[in-house]
Scaffold this motif. Structure first.
Motif, PDB file in Angstrom:
ATOM      1  N   PRO A   1       0.827  -1.207   0.000  1.00 13.74           N
ATOM      2  CA  PRO A   1       0.000   0.000   0.000  1.00 13.74           C
ATOM      3  C   PRO A   1       0.867   1.264   0.000  1.00 13.74           C
ATOM      4  O   PRO A   1       2.040   1.225   0.383  1.00 13.74           O
ATOM      5  N   ILE A   2       0.270   2.346  -0.420  1.00 12.58           N
ATOM      6  CA  ILE A   2       0.960   3.634  -0.495  1.00 12.58           C
ATOM      7  C   ILE A   2       0.501   4.487   0.672  1.00 12.58           C
ATOM      8  O   ILE A   2      -0.702   4.663   0.894  1.00 12.58           O
ATOM      9  N   LYS A   3       1.453   5.031   1.423  1.00 19.37           N
ATOM     10  CA  LYS A   3       1.112   5.959   2.507  1.00 19.37           C
ATOM     11  C   LYS A   3       0.769   7.294   1.865  1.00 19.37           C
ATOM     12  O   LYS A   3       1.530   7.820   1.063  1.00 19.37           O
ATOM     13  N   ALA A   4      -0.388   7.826   2.199  1.00 13.89           N
ATOM     14  CA  ALA A   4      -0.861   9.084   1.629  1.00 13.89           C
ATOM     15  C   ALA A   4      -0.942  10.149   2.715  1.00 13.89           C
ATOM     16  O   ALA A   4      -1.095   9.832   3.894  1.00 13.89           O
ATOM     17  N   PHE A   5      -0.846  11.398   2.324  1.00 13.63           N
ATOM     18  CA  PHE A   5      -1.094  12.524   3.220  1.00 13.63           C
ATOM     19  C   PHE A   5      -2.415  13.137   2.780  1.00 13.63           C
ATOM     20  O   PHE A   5      -2.559  13.548   1.623  1.00 13.63           O
ATOM     21  N   VAL A   6      -3.398  13.186   3.684  1.00 12.43           N
ATOM     22  CA  VAL A   6      -4.721  13.719   3.354  1.00 12.43           C
ATOM     23  C   VAL A   6      -4.674  15.241   3.452  1.00 12.43           C
ATOM     24  O   VAL A   6      -4.358  15.796   4.505  1.00 12.43           O
ATOM     25  N   ILE A   7      -4.988  15.906   2.351  1.00 13.21           N
ATOM     26  CA  ILE A   7      -4.907  17.366   2.272  1.00 13.21           C
ATOM     27  C   ILE A   7      -6.061  18.038   3.004  1.00 13.21           C
ATOM     28  O   ILE A   7      -5.875  19.055   3.674  1.00 13.21           O
TER      29      ILE A   7
ATOM     30  N   THR B   1      -9.473  12.169   7.425  1.00 12.55           N
ATOM     31  CA  THR B   1      -9.253  13.405   8.168  1.00 12.55           C
ATOM     32  C   THR B   1      -8.001  14.102   7.652  1.00 12.55           C
ATOM     33  O   THR B   1      -6.966  13.466   7.450  1.00 12.55           O
ATOM     34  N   ALA B   2      -8.094  15.420   7.479  1.00 11.34           N
ATOM     35  CA  ALA B   2      -6.960  16.213   7.025  1.00 11.34           C
ATOM     36  C   ALA B   2      -5.727  15.948   7.884  1.00 11.34           C
ATOM     37  O   ALA B   2      -5.834  15.793   9.101  1.00 11.34           O
ATOM     38  N   GLU B   3      -4.593  15.872   7.233  1.00 11.43           N
ATOM     39  CA  GLU B   3      -3.276  15.676   7.832  1.00 11.43           C
ATOM     40  C   GLU B   3      -3.036  14.278   8.379  1.00 11.43           C
ATOM     41  O   GLU B   3      -2.017  14.022   9.003  1.00 11.43           O
ATOM     42  N   SER B   4      -3.969  13.344   8.143  1.00  8.63           N
ATOM     43  CA  SER B   4      -3.717  11.956   8.527  1.00  8.63           C
ATOM     44  C   SER B   4      -2.918  11.289   7.409  1.00  8.63           C
ATOM     45  O   SER B   4      -2.792  11.832   6.307  1.00  8.63           O
ATOM     46  N   THR B   5      -2.370  10.114   7.704  1.00  5.62           N
ATOM     47  CA  THR B   5      -1.534   9.415   6.726  1.00  5.62           C
ATOM     48  C   THR B   5      -1.977   7.963   6.573  1.00  5.62           C
ATOM     49  O   THR B   5      -1.286   7.046   7.011  1.00  5.62           O
ATOM     50  N   PRO B   6      -3.128   7.734   5.945  1.00  5.70           N
ATOM     51  CA  PRO B   6      -3.602   6.358   5.750  1.00  5.70           C
ATOM     52  C   PRO B   6      -2.784   5.637   4.678  1.00  5.70           C
ATOM     53  O   PRO B   6      -2.145   6.270   3.834  1.00  5.70           O
ATOM     54  N   GLU B   7      -2.816   4.322   4.733  1.00  4.51           N
ATOM     55  CA  GLU B   7      -2.213   3.514   3.685  1.00  4.51           C
ATOM     56  C   GLU B   7      -3.321   3.104   2.723  1.00  4.51           C
ATOM     57  O   GLU B   7      -4.347   2.575   3.143  1.00  4.51           O
TER      58      GLU B   7
ATOM     59  N   GLY C   1      -4.607   2.123  -6.726  1.00  8.16           N
ATOM     60  CA  GLY C   1      -5.718   2.679  -7.499  1.00  8.16           C
ATOM     61  C   GLY C   1      -6.480   3.753  -6.739  1.00  8.16           C
ATOM     62  O   GLY C   1      -6.818   4.799  -7.303  1.00  8.16           O
ATOM     63  N   ARG C   2      -6.743   3.496  -5.465  1.00  9.81           N
ATOM     64  CA  ARG C   2      -7.436   4.503  -4.639  1.00  9.81           C
ATOM     65  C   ARG C   2      -6.566   5.736  -4.465  1.00  9.81           C
ATOM     66  O   ARG C   2      -7.052   6.867  -4.575  1.00  9.81           O
ATOM     67  N   PHE C   3      -5.271   5.521  -4.195  1.00  9.57           N
ATOM     68  CA  PHE C   3      -4.354   6.659  -4.054  1.00  9.57           C
ATOM     69  C   PHE C   3      -4.364   7.504  -5.330  1.00  9.57           C
ATOM     70  O   PHE C   3      -4.495   8.724  -5.264  1.00  9.57           O
ATOM     71  N   ASP C   4      -4.237   6.853  -6.479  1.00  7.13           N
ATOM     72  CA  ASP C   4      -4.211   7.583  -7.756  1.00  7.13           C
ATOM     73  C   ASP C   4      -5.495   8.382  -7.972  1.00  7.13           C
ATOM     74  O   ASP C   4      -5.444   9.535  -8.414  1.00  7.13           O
TER      75      ASP C   4
ATOM     76  N   ALA D   1       4.998  11.693   7.368  1.00  9.82           N
ATOM     77  CA  ALA D   1       4.758  10.246   7.420  1.00  9.82           C
ATOM     78  C   ALA D   1       4.923   9.715   8.832  1.00  9.82           C
ATOM     79  O   ALA D   1       4.250   8.763   9.232  1.00  9.82           O
ATOM     80  N   LYS D   2       5.790  10.324   9.638  1.00 12.83           N
ATOM     81  CA  LYS D   2       6.011   9.880  11.012  1.00 12.83           C
ATOM     82  C   LYS D   2       5.078  10.566  12.004  1.00 12.83           C
ATOM     83  O   LYS D   2       4.811  10.026  13.062  1.00 12.83           O
ATOM     84  N   ALA D   3       4.554  11.741  11.666  1.00 14.17           N
ATOM     85  CA  ALA D   3       3.859  12.596  12.620  1.00 14.17           C
ATOM     86  C   ALA D   3       2.489  12.111  13.066  1.00 14.17           C
ATOM     87  O   ALA D   3       2.190  12.087  14.240  1.00 14.17           O
ATOM     88  N   LYS D   4       1.601  11.762  12.156  1.00 10.09           N
ATOM     89  CA  LYS D   4       0.217  11.478  12.523  1.00 10.09           C
ATOM     90  C   LYS D   4      -0.306  10.267  11.756  1.00 10.09           C
ATOM     91  O   LYS D   4      -0.648  10.403  10.580  1.00 10.09           O
ATOM     92  N   PRO D   5      -0.379   9.099  12.371  1.00 10.29           N
ATOM     93  CA  PRO D   5      -0.893   7.937  11.657  1.00 10.29           C
ATOM     94  C   PRO D   5      -2.380   8.085  11.342  1.00 10.29           C
ATOM     95  O   PRO D   5      -3.067   8.911  11.933  1.00 10.29           O
ATOM     96  N   ALA D   6      -2.846   7.260  10.442  1.00  9.16           N
ATOM     97  CA  ALA D   6      -4.272   7.265  10.093  1.00  9.16           C
ATOM     98  C   ALA D   6      -5.102   6.885  11.302  1.00  9.16           C
ATOM     99  O   ALA D   6      -4.709   6.046  12.096  1.00  9.16           O
TER     100      ALA D   6
END
Length: 62
Positions: free
Chosen positions: A8-14, A27-33, A37-40, A56-61
């Motif tokens: 999975p790709i770790k994403a940063f939610v804007i 949630t904004a600023e969370s980092t879900p995996e 396809g969903r990331f894209d 990536a280290k600061a706030k997990p999903a």
């Protein structure tokens, strides 16, 4: 043919948003995996991006 799942790709939610297809909330600023396809799709919609190393280290999903 391999039976391994892609990593999975770790994403940063804007910004906060809800996935219309699954009703999953992000949630904004969370980092879900996310699956690639969903990331894209979310990235194309301007909802996520790749996180910086610090993000990536600061706030997990949640």
């Amino acid at each position: 043919m391999s039976d391994t799942k892609p990593k999975p790709i770790k994403a940063f939610v804007i910004r906060d948003f809800t996935d219309a297809g699954t009703e999953e909330r992000f949630t904004a600023e969370s980092t879900p995996e996310l699956e690639k396809g969903r990331f894209d799709n979310f990235k194309a919609a301007g909802l996520v991006r790749l996180p910086t190393a610090e993000e990536a280290k600061a706030k997990p999903a949640a």
